[in-house]
Design a protein around this motif. Structure first.
Motif, PDB file in Angstrom:
ATOM      1  N   ASN A  70     149.689  36.714  19.697  1.00  0.00           N
ATOM      2  CA  ASN A  70     148.997  37.179  18.506  1.00  0.00           C
ATOM      3  C   ASN A  70     149.275  36.205  17.365  1.00  0.00           C
ATOM      4  OD1 ASN A  70     151.513  38.051  17.165  1.00  0.00           O
ATOM      5  ND2 ASN A  70     151.520  39.658  18.733  1.00  0.00           N
ATOM      6  N   ARG A  71     148.560  36.366  16.297  1.00  0.00           N
ATOM      7  CA  ARG A  71     148.669  35.437  15.168  1.00  0.00           C
ATOM      8  C   ARG A  71     150.012  35.550  14.462  1.00  0.00           C
ATOM      9  NH1 ARG A  71     142.488  35.267  12.756  1.00  0.00           N
ATOM     10  NH2 ARG A  71     141.548  34.675  14.756  1.00  0.00           N
ATOM     11  N   TYR A 103     143.817  29.918  16.528  1.00  0.00           N
ATOM     12  CA  TYR A 103     144.762  30.094  15.425  1.00  0.00           C
ATOM     13  C   TYR A 103     146.058  29.412  15.840  1.00  0.00           C
ATOM     14  CZ  TYR A 103     147.277  32.392  11.600  1.00  0.00           C
ATOM     15  OH  TYR A 103     147.996  32.645  10.455  1.00  0.00           O
ATOM     16  N   GLU A 123     141.558  38.037  15.574  1.00  0.00           N
ATOM     17  CA  GLU A 123     142.480  38.815  14.747  1.00  0.00           C
ATOM     18  C   GLU A 123     142.292  40.299  15.036  1.00  0.00           C
ATOM     19  OE1 GLU A 123     144.101  38.755  10.221  1.00  0.00           O
ATOM     20  OE2 GLU A 123     141.999  38.286  10.550  1.00  0.00           O
TER      21      GLU A 123
END
Length: 124
Positions: A70-71, A103, A123
């Motif tokens: 994940n970011r 990202y 996201e």
């Protein structure tokens, strides 16, 4: 994506400390270790591994991209890598030139290698 990557480093202790601290947000830890000339294997839960060993040879520059789920992990990696002595080579953010959800963050490690954490997921 890889099974393992092994490369030589000029300062084993500094590189081991850098990668352990920088990659901790991605769940990476020591799996096994021998003498510095044999090296250390780092991995996240038995997945692909990164292996470092002491050498006097001057390795070519290397780009390593680590999967982030994940970011937030990308952001945490960047902070941890800078705190571990890395040099900023690209703050966390979208890289639309690669794809719409790429990202990533980049740092230069102790031997001048370009180290990246990347999340391909949108996201959430």
């Amino acid at each position: 994506m890889f099974d393992h990557v092994k490369f030589g480093v000029s300062d084993y202790a500094a590189s081991k400390a850098f990668f352990l601290r920088a990659l901790a947000p991605l769940g990476v830890a020591v799996v096994s270790e021998g003498t510095p000339d044999y090296g250390v294997e780092l991995s996240a839960k038995g997945k692909a591994s990164l292996c470092l060993f002491q050498t006097d040879q001057k390795p070519a520059h290397l780009h390593l991209a680590f999967v982030a789920h994940n970011r937030r992990q990308v952001d945490d990696f960047h902070r941890a890598a800078l705190a571990a002595g890395g040099t900023d080579n690209g703050a966390p953010g979208l890289r639309p030139q690669y794809n719409a959800t790429y990202y990533a963050a980049f740092v230069i490690g102790p031997d001048g290698h370009n180290i990246e954490a990347v999340c391909h997921a949108p996201e959430t």
